[in-house]
Design an enzyme around this catalytic site. Structure first.
Site, short mmCIF file in Angstrom:
data_model
loop_
_atom_site.label_atom_id
_atom_site.label_comp_id
_atom_site.label_asym_id
_atom_site.label_seq_id
_atom_site.Cartn_x
_atom_site.Cartn_y
_atom_site.Cartn_z
N GLU A 1 50.90 36.73 42.74
CA GLU A 1 51.01 35.77 41.48
C GLU A 1 51.97 37.24 40.85
O GLU A 1 51.28 37.97 40.05
CB GLU A 1 49.45 35.52 41.07
CG GLU A 1 48.68 34.84 41.75
CD GLU A 1 47.91 34.45 41.07
OE1 GLU A 1 46.99 33.51 40.78
OE2 GLU A 1 46.97 35.79 40.96
N GLU B 1 45.04 30.41 48.44
CA GLU B 1 44.14 30.49 47.77
C GLU B 1 43.61 28.43 47.82
O GLU B 1 43.72 28.07 46.91
CB GLU B 1 43.82 30.64 46.45
CG GLU B 1 44.03 32.25 46.66
CD GLU B 1 44.45 33.75 46.02
OE1 GLU B 1 43.86 32.71 44.59
OE2 GLU B 1 44.39 34.11 45.48
#
Length: 1014
Positions: free
Chosen positions: A461, A528
C-alpha cells in the site's frame, strides 16, 4: 575506514540510511568443525547481548542525554530495560495504534522527509560487556549485529562512533574491531522513533520503537564465507535437481571448498569441490531423481560446505538446508514443480499480546503448527521481513511464503479511503530510490536461500511509481527463480509491469470474476481478503469456490492471522486485551487492530473452523453407500492418512470404522463404506467421514483430522405413533393472568405483561424474564462498518418498544391449550408479530412465532424470541451444527453432532463485545443446572432453528466496548431464532453481507420450537 561524525540531520536525510553498516548477506550459520555443524548447535563464534540494558527515555532529541555514550558519563541511576523488547511495552513512552494515517496526524503538520521535532522519542541504551575468550584475540575481527531496531539508531563503542542505520526489520551489522578495548567495553545505542524510515513504515500496527530483535557479537575465522547463494532448481521434467552454489569470502584468499550434500537420512548424495578465485567459488551439480520440496512434502537436503586454507586445514563449516523446487509462470498460470498452485494463505504480523513484535521461538512454533493444523499452506509476511527463524520453520514445516519488504506509505496517498496521491512517496521521486532499494536488497540478500519463499513483494500500500518498478526489476534481475508481487498498481495501471500477478485487496467475488472473464493477462491472487475483524469470515466459500472455476484464480491471503491486542490492566487490576485508544493514544484507529483468526493470547477463534474446512485440499463427499474423495493435493496421495467414518442416529453414534485409502494427487475416487443395518429405523442420520494422520508429524499428533465431510439424511416414519395423552390440563382465566396447570407443572401467561411469565416444573421456576420478539443482534464489527445501526436501527427500537395489541386463547381442550399474543412494532404501523404458545398435557410448550412481511423496511438482523432463565441453568448440551459458533454464511465447517459447553463459552473472545456464540441447525439443546435439571428446546430436523445461549442480552453486549464492561452474570439469556443474517467478511468498512444471507423485511417469516422439562 574514515569515520563520519554522527548528525541528527540524518534523521531527515533520505540519502543517509546506512552509515558504516555492512552490506547485507545470507543468514547462514557457520562452525569450526563438521561435528558442530551436524549438530546445528548454538554458534560458538556468536555471543548474545540480549538481556538487561541500562536505559533512559526522552520525549524528543532536545531532552536526551547527549553525551551518554562517553566513557565518563554516569548512568548508574538509569532504568533497566529488556532487549529484545519495545520501549513502549516496557512502560516508557506512549502506546499507540493507527492503521493508515501517520501517527503524528493532527499533531504535527509535516511532510516527507521532515519529522516532528517536539515529539520524537529517543531511547538511550547502554550495555557493558567483556569479550568472550574466543573473540579476544587481536587477530580476530569482531562485529555486532542488530537484528531489528525501530526506526533509526546510532551506535557508539567506548565513546567512539560506530555507525547509523534505518530499516526496522532487517539486520544492521557493524564492525567493532577498531573500537574495542581490553576488559569492559561500553556499548551505547541511541534509538529514534521518527526518521525518514518512519515515513516508509506506515503499516497497520502498533507504533513501537526500540531494540526489539536479538543483538549479538560475532567473530569470524581466518577464512570466512560472508555470503552464499544456493539455488536448488529443477530441470524441465521436474525430476533432476540443478544445484548452483556461489560462495563469497570475507576477503580474497587462497582457499578451496568442498561440499557434501546429504539427504534427510544423512546419506551423502553428491560431493563437490572448487577453488576460490578472487574471493569467490562457484559449484554446480545435476542430481538424478531428487526429492522435490513443497508444502505437502517439505523435503530438505543439507549442504555441508567446508572451507580449507592453502595448507589444507579445515577452517569453517557451513550447514545450509536447501529444497529443490521450481516456481514459474506457464501460460500465465503460476506453477510449482509443474503443477498449478493455489495459495490457501493468511497474512501474519509478528505479534505477542505482552511483548508486541518481539516474539519468541515458542510463539513461532505455535504459529507454524496452527497454520498447518488448519490447512493453511501459505503466509504473507505482512508487511516486513520476519525473523530468520520463521523462514527456517516455513522451510521445514512446509509453508509457501510471500516475503514482503519493509515498506508502506499508506498515509501519503490514501486519506479516509480516498485515493489522493498528491504527496505520495516514493512515487517517481529519485531521491527516495536508494533508501527504498536498500530495503529490497537487505531482504533478498538475507533470505534468498529459503525454499519456502516463492514470491518477493515490493511492500504494501505505497501506491505506484518508478521507484517501485525499479525495485521489482531488481528482484527479477537478481533472482529470476521467484516471481514479484505488488498490489498497489491496481490504483495506477501505468506501472502495471511492477507485478507479475494481478493482486487485489478485498475485491468482491463478482469483481474477481469480472477480471477473470475479461481476457486476463496475469494470474490472480487476493493478497488480502476476508477481513477477519471480530465476528467475521462469512461468505468465504464464495472465494474458495473460484479455485476450481478459473485456472488463473490462484487463491488468497486472509487478513489476518492474529489479533494485535495488547494485555493491559483495568482500574481494578484485572488483565484484559486492549486496543487502540485504551492507552489514551490519539490519533488512533481503535479496534481495527483485531482482525485475526487467532486471538492475541494465541487461542484459536471460532472463525478457524470455517477456514480449516474451506482450505482443505482433500474433499470428502459421503453418501449412504460410500464417500467420494477428491484429492486436490498437487503431489501427495492419501497414504499418510486413515479414513475414519461413523454413522450417527439422532446424534448418537451407532457405528464407527477406519480403513486405509489410497487416492493419488489430482485424482478422485469413490470408496464404498460398510454400515450395520439400521432396519430403516425412523429418524435423522448423519454420516461423518474424516481423514486423520496415521502417525505424528512435526505439526500434529497422530489422529489429527485434516479433512472432513458429512452427509445428513432422514428416514421418515410411515406410521408415526400418536403418544397417549398424559393427564388433563386445567385452565384458569384470571383477571390479569391465564394459568394452565397440569400434573406437577404450571404455566402462566400475563395479559398485563403481554407474554409468557411463568414456566414452573416441579416447583422450579424457569422464566426469569418473559420471552419477547427480538429483531436486533449486538452489532458485529462488520455491522458497524456497514452502518447497520443507522440503516436498520429501527429494529433495535422495535425489539425494545413492542406493544401487545391482542391476546387470544384457542384450542382450549383437556390435552392442549394455545395462548397467542399479537404485537405491533414501532418501526411501522403494519409490522406485526404473533407468538403462539401451545401447552400440552405433559407440560411441554410449543412456541410458534410469525412475522407478517412489510415492504419498505430495512432488512432484519435477526428474527427471534428471547427470554431469560436463572443463571444456574448454564450447562448446555447441543444437538446442532457445531462444535464452534456458526452462522448461515459461515457454516460450511460446522458439523451436525452432539457437543457440550457453558453459556459463558458463547461469549467469544472478540475484543469488542458483539454478537457471538450462535449455532445453526439446532435440533435440540438442553439447558441445565448442576443437578441436571432444566429445560430442553427442540425443533424438527426438517425445520431446525438457530440458538444463541449466553449470559448477556444483545443490548448488554451492544452497550459494552470492552468485555470487562459487561455486567455481573445474573441470568442465562436464551435466544431462539428462525433466522439470523450472516456475519459477512468481504471487508469491515462497507461491504454488506451477501444478499442470500440477509433477511428481507417484506417476506413472511415463521419458526417454531418446543420447550420441555428435564
Amino acid at each position: 575506514m574514515t569515520i563520519q561524525p554522527p548528525s541528527l540531520d540524518w534523521l531527515t536525510d533520505v540519502t543517509k540510511f546506512a552509515v558504516h553498516r555492512l552490506p547485507a548477506y545470507s543468514d547462514h550459520k557457520y562452525y569450526a568443525t563438521l561435528q558442530e555443524a551436524e549438530q546445528q548447535a548454538d554458534m560458538a563464534w556468536r555471543h548474545s547481548l540480549n538481556g538487561s540494558w541500562k536505559f533512559n527515555y526522552a520525549t524528543n532529541p532536545a531532552s536526551r542525554p547527549v553525551e551518554f555514550y562517553t566513557p565518563g558519563f554516569e548512568y548508574g541511576g538509569w532504568s533497566d530495560i529488556q532487549v529484545p523488547g519495545h520501549i513502549q511495552t516496557q512502560g516508557f513512552g506512549q502506546m499507540q495504534y493507527v492503521n493508515t494515517m501517520y501517527p503524528w496526524d493532527g499533531h504535527s503538520d509535516v511532510r516527507p522527509p521532515h519529522i516532528p521535532e517536539d515529539h520524537n522519542p529517543v531511547g538511550s541504551y547502554i550495555k557493558s560487556f567483556v569479550l568472550p575468550e574466543n573473540m579476544a584475540s587481536d587477530a580476530q575481527p569482531v562485529f555486532i549485529s542488530f537484528q531489528g531496531v525501530e526506526s533509526a539508531f546510532y551506535v557508539w563503542l567506548n565513546g567512539q562512533f560506530v555507525g547509523y542505520s534505518e530499516d526496522s526489520f532487517t539486520p544492521s551489522d557493524f564492525e567493532l574491531t577498531p573500537f574495542l578495548q581490553a576488559g569492559e567495553n561500553k556499548l551505547a545505542v541511541e534509538v529514534y522513533q521518527r526518521s525518514t524510515g518512519a515515513w516508509l513504515e506506515d503499516q497497520d500496527f502498533w507504533r513501537f520503537s526500540g531494540i526489539f530483535r536479538d543483538v549479538y557479537l560475532y567473530t569470524i575465522p581466518t577464512l570466512h564465507v560472508r555470503d552464499l547463494h544456493a539455488k536448488a532448481d529443477l530441470d524441465a521434467s521436474y525430476t533432476q535437481g540443478l544445484l548452483e552454489l556461489k560462495l563469497t569470502l570475507e576477503k580474497p584468499a587462497t582457499a578451496y571448498a568442498t561440499v557434501d550434500m546429504k539427504d534427510a537420512t544423512g546419506h551423502v548424495v553428491a560431493s563437490l569441490k572448487a577453488d576460490f578465485t578472487d574471493g569467490t567459488a562457484s559449484l554446480s551439480a545435476t542430481l538424478e531423481q531428487v526429492q522435490r520440496w513443497s508444502a505437502e512434502k517439505p523435503y530438505l537436503y543439507t549442504l555441508f560446505i567446508q572451507i580449507y586454507d592453502a595448507s589444507g586445514s579445515l577452517v569453517e563449516v557451513i550447514p545450509q538446508k536447501i529444497g529443490f523446487r521450481k516456481f514459474e509462470l506457464i501460460n500465465k498460470v503460476m506453477h510449482l514443480n509443474g503443477k498449478r498452485i493455489v495459495f490457501k494463505g493468511v497474512n501474519r504480523h509478528e505479534f505477542n499480546a505482552r511483548t508486541g513484535r518481539a516474539i519468541s521461538r515458542e510463539d513461532m512454533l505455535w504459529d507454524i503448527r496452527t497454520l498447518k493444523q488448519n490447512n493453511m499452506n501459505a503466509v504473507r509476511t505482512s508487511h516486513y521481513p520476519n525473523q530468520t527463524l520463521w523462514y527456517e520453520l516455513c522451510d521445514e514445516y512446509g509453508v509457501y511464503v510471500i516475503d514482503e519488504m519493509n515498506l508502506e506509505t499508506h498515509g501519503s496517498w490514501q486519506k479516509l479511503g480516498a485515493v489522493e496521491p498528491s504527496w505520495n512517496i516514493p512515487a517517481n521521486l529519485p531521491e527516495w530510490q536508494d533508501i527504498v532499494m536498500d530495503r529490497a536488497i537487505s531482504m533478498l540478500e538475507r533470505d534468498k536461500n529459503h525454499a519456502s519463499i516463492l514470491i518477493w513483494s515490493c511492500g504494501n500500500e505505497s501506491y505506484a511509481g518508478e521507484v517501485l518498478r525499479n525495485v521489482a526489476n531488481y528482484f527479477r534481475t537478481t533472482d529470476p527463480s521467484r516471481l514479484v508481487h505488488y498490489e498497489g498498481v491496481f490504483h495506477n495501471r501505468t506501472y502495471d509491469d511492477t507485478s507479475d500477478m494481478e493482486s487485489r485487496m478485498y475485491a468482491k467475488p463478482a469483481d474477481i470474476e469480472q477480471y477473470l472473464n475479461d481476457n486476463p493477462q496475469k494470474p490472480y491472487i487476493s493478497c488480502e481478503y476476508m477481513h477477519a475483524m471480530g465476528n467475521s469470515v462469512g461468505g468465504m466459500h464464495k472465494y474458495t469456490e473460484l479455485e476450481n472455476k478459473y485456472e488463473l484464480y490462484q487463491g488468497g491471503f486472509i487478513w489476518d492471522y492474529i489479533d494485535q491486542a495488547v494485555m493491559k490492566k483495568d482500574r481494578y487490576g484485572r488483565e484484559y486485551l486492549a486496543i487502540g485508544g485504551d492507552f489514551d493514544d490519539r490519533a488512533t484507529d481503535y479496534g481495527f487492530c483485531t482482525d485475526g483468526i487467532v486471538y492475541a493470547d494465541r487461542k484459536v477463534s471460532p472463525k478457524m473452523q470455517e477456514v480449516k474446512f474451506l482450505y482443505q485440499n482433500l474433499k470428502l463427499t459421503p453418501d449412504r453407500s460410500g464417500v467420494t474423495i477428491r484429492n486436490e493435493n498437487l503431489f501427495e496421495g492419501t497414504g499418510d492418512y486413515e479414513l475414519v467414518y461413523s454413522l450417527l442416529h439422532e446424534g448418537q453414534e451407532i457405528a464407527r470404522n477406519a480403513i486405509h485409502v489410497d487416492v493419488a494427487a489430482q485424482t478422485e475416487a469413490y470408496i464404498p463404506l460398510t454400515f450395520p443395518s439400521t432396519d430403516e429405523k425412523p429418524g435423522e442420520y448423519v454420516i461423518h467421514t474424516a481423514l486423520v494422520l496415521k502417525e505424528a508429524t512435526l505439526w500434529a499428533e497422530a489422529g489429527h483430522e485434516v479433512a472432513f465431510g458429512q452427509h445428513i439424511f432422514i428416514v421418515e416414519d410411515p406410521n408415526p405413533l400418536q403418544l397417549p395423552t398424559v393427564g388433563a390440563l386445567r385452565v384458569v382465566h384470571g383477571d390479569v393472568n391465564i394459568g394452565v396447570h397440569g400434573a406437577d407443572f404450571s404455566i402462566m401467561f400475563s395479559k398485563g405483561a403481554g407474554s409468557l411469565t411463568s414456566l414452573r416444573y416441579a416447583g422450579r421456576e424457569m422464566i426469569a424474564t418473559p420471552p419477547a420478539p427480538l429483531f436486533w443482534r449486538a452489532t458485529t464489527d462488520n455491522d458497524r462498518g456497514t452502518a447497520l445501526g443507522f440503516e436498520a436501527g429501527g429494529w433495535f427500537a422495535a425489539s425494545l418498544t413492542r406493544k401487545c395489541v391482542g391476546i387470544e386463547v384457542t384450542e382450549e381442550q383437556t390435552d392442549r391449550v394455545t395462548v397467542a399474543f399479537r404485537y405491533t412494532l414501532s418501526i411501522h404501523t403494519d409490522a406485526q408479530v404473533t407468538v403462539a404458545y401451545t401447552v400440552l398435557a405433559d407440560g411441554s410448550l410449543n412456541v410458534k412465532s410469525t412475522y407478517e412481511g412489510v415492504s419498505g423496511l430495512p432488512n432484519l438482523p435477526i428474527f427471534a424470541l428471547s427470554f431469560k432463565v436463572p443463571a444456574d441453568y448454564r450447562h448446555l448440551d447441543w444437538y446442532a451444527m457445531g462444535p464452534e459458533e456458526n452462522y448461515i454464511d459461515r457454516a460450511f465447517g460446522a458439523r451436525l453432532g452432539v457437543f457440550r459447553n457453558e453459556a459463558a463459552d458463547n461469549v467469544s473472545g472478540y475484543v469488542v463485545p458483539q454478537e457471538s456464540g450462535n449455532r445453526t441447525g439446532v435440533r435440540r439443546v438442553d439447558i441445565t443446572d448442576d443437578s441436571q435439571r432444566g429445560i430442553r428446546i427442540t425443533a424438527p430436523a426438517t425445520a431446525p432453528v438457530e440458538c444463541n445461549i449466553s449470559p448477556y442480552t444483545a443490548f448488554e453486549l451492544e452497550s459494552a466496548y470492552h468485555l470487562y464492561e459487561l455486567p455481573n452474570v445474573y441470568y442465562t439469556v436464551v435466544t431462539v431464532a428462525g433466522k439470523q443474517m450472516g456475519v459477512g467478511g468481504d471487508d469491515s468498512w462497507g461491504a454488506p453481507v451477501h444478499e442470500e444471507y440477509q433477511i428481507t423485511a417484506d417476506q413472511m417469516l415463521e419458526f417454531e420450537f418446543t420447550v420441555q422439562r428435564i
